[in-house]
Write an enzyme that holds these catalytic residues in place. Structure first.
Site: not given
Length: 897
Positions: A245, A399, A447, A528, A609, A635, A638-639
């Site tokens: 993840d 974007k 970023r 995700g 996603r 962690d 969802n994992d």
């Protein structure tokens, strides 16, 4: 003491209120008992992202005079059938007691889903899905029973031994000539040779696994590690694919503002005080800028850049209610604490929060915001109010995001926009520094966001607003028409600045990933999160090396597009793949085998996603198509599906709770611990179990060989060689401790295994336990069993009981010497086990009168005969081992010499 709360069944259609920090069912968000009619929810257990999502109430229920009127209206909700996708929802809200009836569309923004938590405010909603129809339940899978590869390999060898057992028994009966009741003799031989199939193998291995688990949990280098399974510690030494993840596993999900670049001047973490100095200049003097043709001073440009960052976002400041305030009073403004220390920022993206927190740190603070306006406080304490005229939210296609605001004091209208450099470079005015600086920041793992503005006159804005409203009402191609109108504003915008935000990685992520790559483990990142964020983290964590190309798989919706894109990807060599969950779904539908084959050749793969079900599906695909061992690490809730589907699941205790760590086979506290867990504990567990398993088989084979020789010499009689306690003691008291002490053996020191991860690569070939090594042990067993039995038969003189004494004593000594031969690094407990076992045997000789002639075993003749047979059975093997180490040394011996 409060009374216990009782659960109540809630069918779809029930209206419920949800309080802060409560988990809930799938709701359509109807209203809030306060304004503004929006709230924030945390979705970390659903999609793994810790940023807060903004949810908006149905607008027509907001116009009711009182909250109680909600329960007297006649209305219904139409919802789409339950499905897996956690990022979309379609439905309608219809109010029938109006004339005409009011129809309002419902989207993902109007829903609160199970396994998410209301972070602020109280919500009133109507239940849509319950039980098995909720997205979180649909995205979970039933856990499977995990069996290690080593256990499967040993099962194959045990089957081979069973065939050998039956074959040997049949041969014996055949050589007898099938005389008398031969089938009875066949079963007697089956029982006599049953030691070929070692019953103690399973016991020894299970005890070994428990010992490995204890060693892992006691390792001070990886504190807090918990082993939740006792069946698969050896799997940690056989991994080829690691699926990880992103959020909370590789990153801390804590954004820190690092760089502001204005074109001619750049500000880093150590020069932020200069920006504060510029901002302390009287705000009014600076903002009344001179003629646009004259080059602006650095101070003016800093002011404009910071103001743009403070205004162009989707962040809401939230003030917690005072302690002890409950009920309706919670919403009274008088009871809110508006001090700086009580303010927290909420937004759909942690990047935006980092930017607004930075503007606060340099002096320009966002103090309040609602749907129509926001207020900033200058370093001098002056409050600036801006009216929000339009908001253009961020989308993966555009974007970029934008906002049009009107300054209440000057009535100036400004269009601010920020976005990715690829989207903004064509929108801003010509410049010669943007592309280069974006590249520099990206290489640092930052970023980047480009911030720009455009001043609008009242006439320009009114013209835009009329065209924009008309586009939003169109039935056909609404999205395209709206985008076209917004693009008419996005021309020749003034470039203000470039920002760099760092998503802080977990401690030692880069060296750990490099170590795993050197160990031959291929790493796939399944997240995700958005494509841009995932790509940025893949670069900054060095999951993708600087020299490698990245192939971003274009969005595909049908078979033809998927075919073209796969062909384009096939032409690329040695490049990392980045693919979104939607495109992955389409490709797997039509070209499953081709996609997996191409992806497996990539040095790294990033899937963004991804839903929880997709993560588990990717794990299963790798298992089916490659047959290699997979490990999943995560962690969040969802994992869990991915962790349970993998051959080996590792959970990290993090900000997203303990769901993943409780569902996993191994639980660690930091990502960097996975290096030692695999390189040291995984490697040694596999090598130890392989040695232990084969040695236990050797122990059974050698005594079965002796029985076969004995029966052959005495006219194929089905008579046992050793009886009663001797057989029991052989497998337990006399040899168990030395054989089991092999679980303490190690070929290299832990530090060496960490320093040379290439040693791990050898294990994936499974050479420590194979039919080849097994056959070597079979040959050794037949040789030693034959020597021991024939030697005893040749050297005995008068009584048969001497044969038993000589051969059994030589057998015990041979086993102890073979353990010593197998050991690579001595541990003091191994020596204790050897001495203890020998002592137990010598001591027990005095009590075994019915098996041994006590007078004979105290003679010199007994001693020299036993010694001679033992030397003949073991010395050649010691010589062969010495020659092998000299002529063809194993890879680890080169490091220890």
């Amino acid at each position: 003491m409060s009374a216990p709360a009782h659960s109540v069944p809630l069918p779809p259609g029930s209206s419920v209120g949800v309080f802060p920090h409560a988990q809930h069912l799938h709701l359509a968000f109807l209203t809030l008992p306060c304004t503004p009619c929006s709230c924030f929810i945390r979705t970390d257990q659903l999609d793994g992202e810790t940023d807060w999502k903004l949810k908006v109430a149905v607008s027509c229920t907001q116009r009711l005079p009182a909250l109680g009127d909600l329960f007297s209206i006649s209305a219904y909700v139409y919802a789409q059938k339950p499905q897996l996708d956690i990022h979309s929802f379609e439905g309608t809200f219809t109010r029938e007691d109006c004339d005409p009836p009011v129809h309002e569309s419902l989207s993902i923004e109007n829903t609160l889903w199970a396994s998410t938590i209301v972070a602020s405010g109280t919500v009133i909603g109507v239940v849509i899905y319950t039980g098995k129809e909720t997205r979180s339940v649909m995205n979970t899978s039933n856990p499977k029973n995990k069996v290690g590869l080593l256990d499967l390999e040993l099962n194959h060898l045990t089957k081979a031994l069973f065939v050998a057992l039956v074959a040997l028994s049949v041969v014996m009966v055949t050589l007898q000539g099938f005389v008398g009741p031969w089938y009875r003799n066949l079963f007697r031989f089956l029982l006599l040779f049953s030691y070929i199939i070692p019953i103690s193998l399973r016991v020894n291995l299970d005890m070994g696994k428990a010992a490995y688990g204890w060693m892992i949990m006691k390792d001070e280098s990886i504190p807090g590690t918990v082993v939740r399974t006792s069946t698969i510690p050896e799997e940690l030494g056989r991994l080829v694919y690691l699926l990880t993840d992103k959020t909370g596993t590789l990153t801390q999900n804590e954004m820190v503002f690092k760089r502001l670049h204005l074109g001619t001047v750049s500000y880093g973490a150590d020069t932020m005080d200069e920006i504060q100095t510029h901002l302390r200049n009287p705000y009014s003097q600076v903002t009344q800028s001179s003629a646009p043709k004259v080059r602006k001073s650095v101070s003016i440009r800093v002011h404009e850049a910071v103001k743009a960052i403070a205004l162009c976002h989707n962040v809401t400041p939230v003030y917690e209610p005072r302690a002890g305030v409950t009920g309706e009073a919670e919403y009274a403004e008088a009871d809110q604490d508006f001090s700086d220390g009580n303010r927290t920022y909420q937004a759909a993206s942690p990047d935006e929060v980092a930017l607004v927190q930075w503007t606060e740190s340099v002096g320009l603070t966002l103090v309040s915001r609602d749907l129509a306006s926001m207020q900033l406080r200058t370093p001098g304490g002056q409050i600036l109010t801006y009216c929000i005229l339009q908001m253009f939210p961020f989308t993966s296609e555009s974007k970029r995001m934008g906002v049009i605001v009107r300054d209440e004091s000057t009535a100036e209208i400004t269009f601010y926009m920020k976005g990715a450099d690829v989207a903004m470079s064509s929108i801003v005015q010509y410049n010669d520094w943007l592309e280069e600086e974006c590249g520099n920041m990206a290489r640092e793992g930052l970023r980047t966001l480009v911030v720009a503005k455009r001043a609008l006159t009242e006439e320009q804005y009114q013209d835009f607003e009329s065209r924009y409203s008309q586009a939003k009402l169109s039935i056909h191609d609404r999205a395209l028409k709206v985008a076209a109108v917004v693009e008419s504003l996005e021309r020749e915008m003034e470039l203000l600045c470039l920002t760099g935000v760092e998503d802080q990685l977990q401690a030692d992520v880069r060296p750990t990933l490099e170590m795993l790559r050197n160990a031959g483990i291929k790493i796939w990142m399944l997240t995700g999160d958005k494509l841009e964020t995932a790509t940025c983290i893949a670069k900054s964590s060095h999951l993708v090396s600087r020299t490698q190309d990245i192939h971003i798989f274009r969005p595909v919706t049908n078979r033809g597009e998927a075919h073209l894109e796969l062909n384009a990807f096939r032409r690329k060599h040695d490049c990392a793949l980045v693919i979104s969950g939607d495109s992955l779904e389409v490709c797997l539908k039509y070209y499953e085998h081709e996609l997996v084959e191409l992806a497996c050749q990539c040095p790294a793969v990033v899937c963004c996603r991804c839903s929880p079900t997709q993560k588990a599906h990717i794990v299963k695909l790798l298992q089916q198509h490659t047959g290699r061992r997979t490990c999943a690490i995560g962690d969040g809730g969802n994992d869990v599906s991915m962790i349970q589907a993998a051959d080996c699941g590792i959970g990290i205790e993090g900000k997203e709770g303990r769901q993943a760590s409780l569902a996993a086979d191994f639980s660690i506290t930091q990502f960097k611990h996975i290096g030692r867990l695999l390189m040291v504990h995984g490697r040694s567990s596999y090598k130890r179990s392989a040695a232990l398993g084969q040695f236990v088989m050797h122990r059974g084979l050698i005594i079965s060989t002796m029985q076969a020789v004995f029966s052959s010499v005495f006219y194929f009689a089905s008579v046992p060689l050793y009886q009663g306690f001797l057989m029991v003691g052989y497998a337990t008291l006399y040899t168990m401790f030395p054989v089991f002490s092999l679980v303490l053996d190690q070929d290299v020191k832990p530090e060496m295994a960490m320093l040379y991860p290439e040693l791990y690569k050898d294990l994936t070939k499974g050479r420590s336990l194979s039919f080849k090594t097994f056959l070597v042990w079979v040959v050794i067993s037949i040789y030693q069993g034959g020597i021991l039995m024939y030697g005893a038969l040749l050297l005995f003189e008068s009584e048969f009981v001497h044969v038993v004494a000589i051969s059994f004593t030589a057998l015990i000594l041979t086993e102890l010497l073979m353990v010593a031969l197998t050991v690579r690094t001595w541990h003091w407990l191994m020596a204790v086990a050897e001495v203890l076992s020998l002592g137990c045997y010598v001591a027990s000789l005095a009590f075994l009168n019915e098996y041994f002639d006590v007078a004979f075993i105290t003679t010199v003749t007994f001693v020299w005969k036993v010694s001679a047979i033992t030397v003949v059975s073991c010395l050649p093997l010691y010589v062969l081992k010495y020659l092998k180490r000299k002529l063809s040394p194993p890879s680890y011996s080169k490091l220890t010499s």
